[in-house]
Design a protein around this motif. Structure first.
Motif, PDB file in Angstrom:
ATOM      1  N   GLY A 163       0.773  -1.229   0.000  1.00  0.00           N
ATOM      2  CA  GLY A 163       0.000   0.000   0.000  1.00  0.00           C
ATOM      3  C   GLY A 163       0.807   1.283   0.000  1.00  0.00           C
ATOM      4  O   GLY A 163       0.271   2.356   0.299  1.00  0.00           O
ATOM      5  N   HIS A 164       2.105   1.198  -0.325  1.00  0.00           N
ATOM      6  CA  HIS A 164       2.958   2.385  -0.244  1.00  0.00           C
ATOM      7  C   HIS A 164       2.881   3.201  -1.534  1.00  0.00           C
ATOM      8  O   HIS A 164       2.527   2.688  -2.605  1.00  0.00           O
ATOM      9  CB  HIS A 164       4.404   1.976   0.022  1.00  0.00           C
ATOM     10  CG  HIS A 164       5.259   3.100   0.514  1.00  0.00           C
ATOM     11  ND1 HIS A 164       5.120   3.623   1.782  1.00  0.00           N
ATOM     12  CD2 HIS A 164       6.242   3.810  -0.069  1.00  0.00           C
ATOM     13  CE1 HIS A 164       5.993   4.601   1.945  1.00  0.00           C
ATOM     14  NE2 HIS A 164       6.674   4.745   0.831  1.00  0.00           N
ATOM     15  N   ASN A 165       3.246   4.499  -1.426  1.00  0.00           N
ATOM     16  CA  ASN A 165       3.273   5.360  -2.606  1.00  0.00           C
ATOM     17  C   ASN A 165       4.133   4.720  -3.697  1.00  0.00           C
ATOM     18  O   ASN A 165       5.212   4.202  -3.399  1.00  0.00           O
ATOM     19  CB  ASN A 165       3.872   6.718  -2.249  1.00  0.00           C
ATOM     20  CG  ASN A 165       3.206   7.342  -1.058  1.00  0.00           C
ATOM     21  OD1 ASN A 165       2.057   7.732  -1.130  1.00  0.00           O
ATOM     22  ND2 ASN A 165       3.919   7.421   0.054  1.00  0.00           N
ATOM     23  N   PRO A 166       3.706   4.786  -4.954  1.00  0.00           N
ATOM     24  CA  PRO A 166       4.482   4.158  -6.025  1.00  0.00           C
ATOM     25  C   PRO A 166       5.900   4.719  -6.105  1.00  0.00           C
ATOM     26  O   PRO A 166       6.095   5.925  -6.249  1.00  0.00           O
ATOM     27  CB  PRO A 166       3.680   4.498  -7.288  1.00  0.00           C
ATOM     28  CG  PRO A 166       2.294   4.740  -6.796  1.00  0.00           C
ATOM     29  CD  PRO A 166       2.434   5.367  -5.441  1.00  0.00           C
ATOM     30  N   ALA A 167       6.883   3.826  -5.967  1.00  0.00           N
ATOM     31  CA  ALA A 167       8.280   4.239  -6.144  1.00  0.00           C
ATOM     32  C   ALA A 167       8.511   4.570  -7.614  1.00  0.00           C
ATOM     33  O   ALA A 167       7.810   4.086  -8.499  1.00  0.00           O
ATOM     34  CB  ALA A 167       9.215   3.126  -5.689  1.00  0.00           C
ATOM     35  N   LEU A 168       9.515   5.415  -7.862  1.00  0.00           N
ATOM     36  CA  LEU A 168       9.812   5.850  -9.225  1.00  0.00           C
ATOM     37  C   LEU A 168      11.138   5.277  -9.692  1.00  0.00           C
ATOM     38  O   LEU A 168      12.148   5.391  -8.994  1.00  0.00           O
ATOM     39  CB  LEU A 168       9.873   7.381  -9.288  1.00  0.00           C
ATOM     40  CG  LEU A 168      10.417   8.000 -10.587  1.00  0.00           C
ATOM     41  CD1 LEU A 168       9.513   7.663 -11.766  1.00  0.00           C
ATOM     42  CD2 LEU A 168      10.586   9.507 -10.435  1.00  0.00           C
ATOM     43  N   VAL A 169      11.129   4.655 -10.875  1.00  0.00           N
ATOM     44  CA  VAL A 169      12.365   4.283 -11.565  1.00  0.00           C
ATOM     45  C   VAL A 169      12.433   5.134 -12.827  1.00  0.00           C
ATOM     46  O   VAL A 169      11.567   5.040 -13.704  1.00  0.00           O
ATOM     47  CB  VAL A 169      12.401   2.783 -11.924  1.00  0.00           C
ATOM     48  CG1 VAL A 169      13.620   2.483 -12.795  1.00  0.00           C
ATOM     49  CG2 VAL A 169      12.447   1.939 -10.654  1.00  0.00           C
ATOM     50  N   HIS A 170      13.451   5.980 -12.897  1.00  0.00           N
ATOM     51  CA  HIS A 170      13.640   6.855 -14.054  1.00  0.00           C
ATOM     52  C   HIS A 170      14.766   6.295 -14.919  1.00  0.00           C
ATOM     53  O   HIS A 170      15.897   6.132 -14.458  1.00  0.00           O
ATOM     54  CB  HIS A 170      13.983   8.268 -13.604  1.00  0.00           C
ATOM     55  CG  HIS A 170      14.361   9.184 -14.741  1.00  0.00           C
ATOM     56  ND1 HIS A 170      13.466   9.533 -15.737  1.00  0.00           N
ATOM     57  CD2 HIS A 170      15.539   9.798 -15.044  1.00  0.00           C
ATOM     58  CE1 HIS A 170      14.073  10.335 -16.594  1.00  0.00           C
ATOM     59  NE2 HIS A 170      15.323  10.512 -16.208  1.00  0.00           N
ATOM     60  N   ARG A 171      14.439   5.962 -16.184  1.00  0.00           N
ATOM     61  CA  ARG A 171      15.430   5.458 -17.138  1.00  0.00           C
ATOM     62  C   ARG A 171      16.111   6.650 -17.809  1.00  0.00           C
ATOM     63  O   ARG A 171      15.475   7.386 -18.574  1.00  0.00           O
ATOM     64  CB  ARG A 171      14.749   4.609 -18.207  1.00  0.00           C
ATOM     65  CG  ARG A 171      13.790   3.550 -17.686  1.00  0.00           C
ATOM     66  CD  ARG A 171      14.511   2.359 -17.124  1.00  0.00           C
ATOM     67  NE  ARG A 171      13.643   1.203 -16.992  1.00  0.00           N
ATOM     68  CZ  ARG A 171      13.981   0.093 -16.358  1.00  0.00           C
ATOM     69  NH1 ARG A 171      15.192  -0.007 -15.814  1.00  0.00           N
ATOM     70  NH2 ARG A 171      13.135  -0.917 -16.284  1.00  0.00           N
ATOM     71  N   ARG A 172      17.389   6.854 -17.527  1.00  0.00           N
ATOM     72  CA  ARG A 172      18.056   8.019 -18.089  1.00  0.00           C
ATOM     73  C   ARG A 172      18.214   7.908 -19.607  1.00  0.00           C
ATOM     74  O   ARG A 172      18.082   8.889 -20.329  1.00  0.00           O
ATOM     75  CB  ARG A 172      19.426   8.198 -17.436  1.00  0.00           C
ATOM     76  CG  ARG A 172      20.104   9.488 -17.892  1.00  0.00           C
ATOM     77  CD  ARG A 172      21.394   9.747 -17.167  1.00  0.00           C
ATOM     78  NE  ARG A 172      22.031  10.960 -17.673  1.00  0.00           N
ATOM     79  CZ  ARG A 172      23.230  11.363 -17.313  1.00  0.00           C
ATOM     80  NH1 ARG A 172      23.927  10.669 -16.437  1.00  0.00           N
ATOM     81  NH2 ARG A 172      23.752  12.475 -17.825  1.00  0.00           N
ATOM     82  N   ASP A 173      18.464   6.696 -20.107  1.00  0.00           N
ATOM     83  CA  ASP A 173      18.667   6.525 -21.552  1.00  0.00           C
ATOM     84  C   ASP A 173      17.394   6.796 -22.345  1.00  0.00           C
ATOM     85  O   ASP A 173      17.397   7.549 -23.318  1.00  0.00           O
ATOM     86  CB  ASP A 173      19.185   5.122 -21.849  1.00  0.00           C
ATOM     87  CG  ASP A 173      20.648   4.946 -21.439  1.00  0.00           C
ATOM     88  OD1 ASP A 173      21.312   5.984 -21.206  1.00  0.00           O
ATOM     89  OD2 ASP A 173      21.114   3.803 -21.337  1.00  0.00           O
ATOM     90  N   SER A 174      16.294   6.181 -21.925  1.00  0.00           N
ATOM     91  CA  SER A 174      15.041   6.297 -22.676  1.00  0.00           C
ATOM     92  C   SER A 174      14.132   7.402 -22.162  1.00  0.00           C
ATOM     93  O   SER A 174      13.113   7.710 -22.790  1.00  0.00           O
ATOM     94  CB  SER A 174      14.279   4.971 -22.620  1.00  0.00           C
ATOM     95  OG  SER A 174      13.879   4.688 -21.288  1.00  0.00           O
ATOM     96  N   LYS A 175      14.480   7.987 -21.002  1.00  0.00           N
ATOM     97  CA  LYS A 175      13.657   9.010 -20.344  1.00  0.00           C
ATOM     98  C   LYS A 175      12.320   8.451 -19.857  1.00  0.00           C
ATOM     99  O   LYS A 175      11.408   9.209 -19.504  1.00  0.00           O
ATOM    100  CB  LYS A 175      13.394  10.213 -21.272  1.00  0.00           C
ATOM    101  CG  LYS A 175      14.635  10.765 -21.957  1.00  0.00           C
ATOM    102  CD  LYS A 175      15.701  11.182 -20.950  1.00  0.00           C
ATOM    103  CE  LYS A 175      16.938  11.728 -21.651  1.00  0.00           C
ATOM    104  NZ  LYS A 175      18.025  12.059 -20.708  1.00  0.00           N
TER     105      LYS A 175
END
Length: 339
Positions: free
Chosen positions: A227-239
């Motif tokens: 139930g936690h806030n959605p974590a963010l994975v940011h792909r630097r190559d593809s944005k």
């Protein structure tokens, strides 16, 4: 049963009931769906039904009466699980072993008051920040090791804030430190912690948790999100922005707890951002929320920075957005950048 014990149990159950009703009445629908990992609130309403039934049994004098021999259920067992209705003498050998383990863990958790550790994981550039809204925080983050040596990390948020949330946070910390070295599964740990909390008289709230297992060799992150806030994975190559949605309900929130694992592949320069809702739910003078889109914009604009610089950029953006006003909720951030 001792009348004083009835009073203690009633007090704990009533506090939990009141907090759950308050959550239902005041929590926006989108946040309810996140914390329940479901489209409706049937799970929490079923939990409230169990609580109401337990209160009715207290009034009738039948709570804690063994269904087999009709003698009082052991006091220690009833305090840990107020729905208990069978004496220890009627448990199987396997049930007794499991209960003994849970009772030992319960005692460890309730005695706990441990300092929070600074995270450090080889192969990752990491920065972390936590600031309580009051003197103590109900937020928790930590970096630990599983039984096989794999790196584990946790981000948790106790509902509410202040002293009571802070005390529960410290007990949660000890639960993770106790359980993680015994397993290799994030799901196993969350399931055991939920069993400890859901019917425990001494824990009258609920907790959202993001719990991950990092395999640096395979570059994978296996996680379970209660139930936690959605974590963010940011792909630097593809944005590309990948939001890691909850995979189960918050701990102690619903009667039946079902959390599943999920896995995501990581690549060089990927950024993992964990946060509590004190970040995204911060308000400005216009009563606008900071929100996930602003958070993502800050990450994108500062993707080339080291983890510490990126974290400072998020903090600065949050401060600018609120015009430096004191935050009403605890704020915790962890930034991990794959080297």
């Amino acid at each position: 049963m001792d009348s004083r014990l009835y009073v203690d149990i009633r007090k704990g159950i009533e506090q939990k009931r009141d907090r759950l009703y308050h959550w239902l009445e005041t929590t926006p629908g989108e946040k309810q769906e996140c914390q329940l990992c479901a489209v409706d609130d049937s799970g929490v309403k079923e939990h409230l039904h169990v609580i109401d039934t337990s209160l009715e049994k207290i009034e009738a004098g039948t709570l804690g009466v063994c269904q087999v021999c009709h003698d009082p259920v052991d006091t220690e067992l009833l305090m840990m699980d107020y729905t208990a209705s069978v004496c220890l003498g009627h448990y199987t050998e396997q049930e007794l072993r499991q209960l003994e383990s849970e009772l030992e863990l319960s005692q460890v958790v309730q005695r706990a008051l441990l300092p929070q550790q600074v995270p450090s994981i080889p192969g990752m550039d990491i920065a972390a920040f936590s600031r309580p809204a009051q003197i103590v925080s109900g937020d928790y983050f930590d970096f630990l090791h599983f039984q096989d040596g794999a790196h584990g990390f946790v981000m948790a948020d106790v509902s509410g804030h202040g002293m009571s949330a802070g005390m529960l946070m410290t007990s949660l910390q000890t639960a993770f430190h106790t359980l993680i070295p015994e397993t290799n599964s994030p799901v196993d740990v969350l399931q055991r912690i939920n069993r400890l909390y859901v019917h425990n008289v001494n824990f009258s709230t609920f907790v959202t948790v993001f719990f991950g297992r990092l395999d640096l060799a395979a570059r994978t992150l296996t996680y379970a999100s209660a139930g936690h806030n959605p974590a963010l994975v940011h792909r630097r190559d593809s944005k590309e922005a990948v939001w890691l949605q909850p995979t189960g309900p918050a701990i102690g929130l619903t009667e039946h707890f079902a959390v599943r694992p999920a896995t995501i592949q990581l690549a060089d320069e990927d950024i993992l951002l964990l946060y509590t809702d004190g970040v995204t739910e911060a308000f400005n003078a216009k009563m606008e929320q900071f929100g996930t889109e602003r958070l993502l914009d800050v990450v994108r604009q500062n993707e080339a920075r080291y983890a510490d610089g990126l974290l400072k950029s998020v903090r600065q953006a949050l401060n600018d957005f609120t015009n430096g006003q004191p935050l009403v909720d605890d704020v915790t951030l962890v930034v991990c950048k794959v080297k």
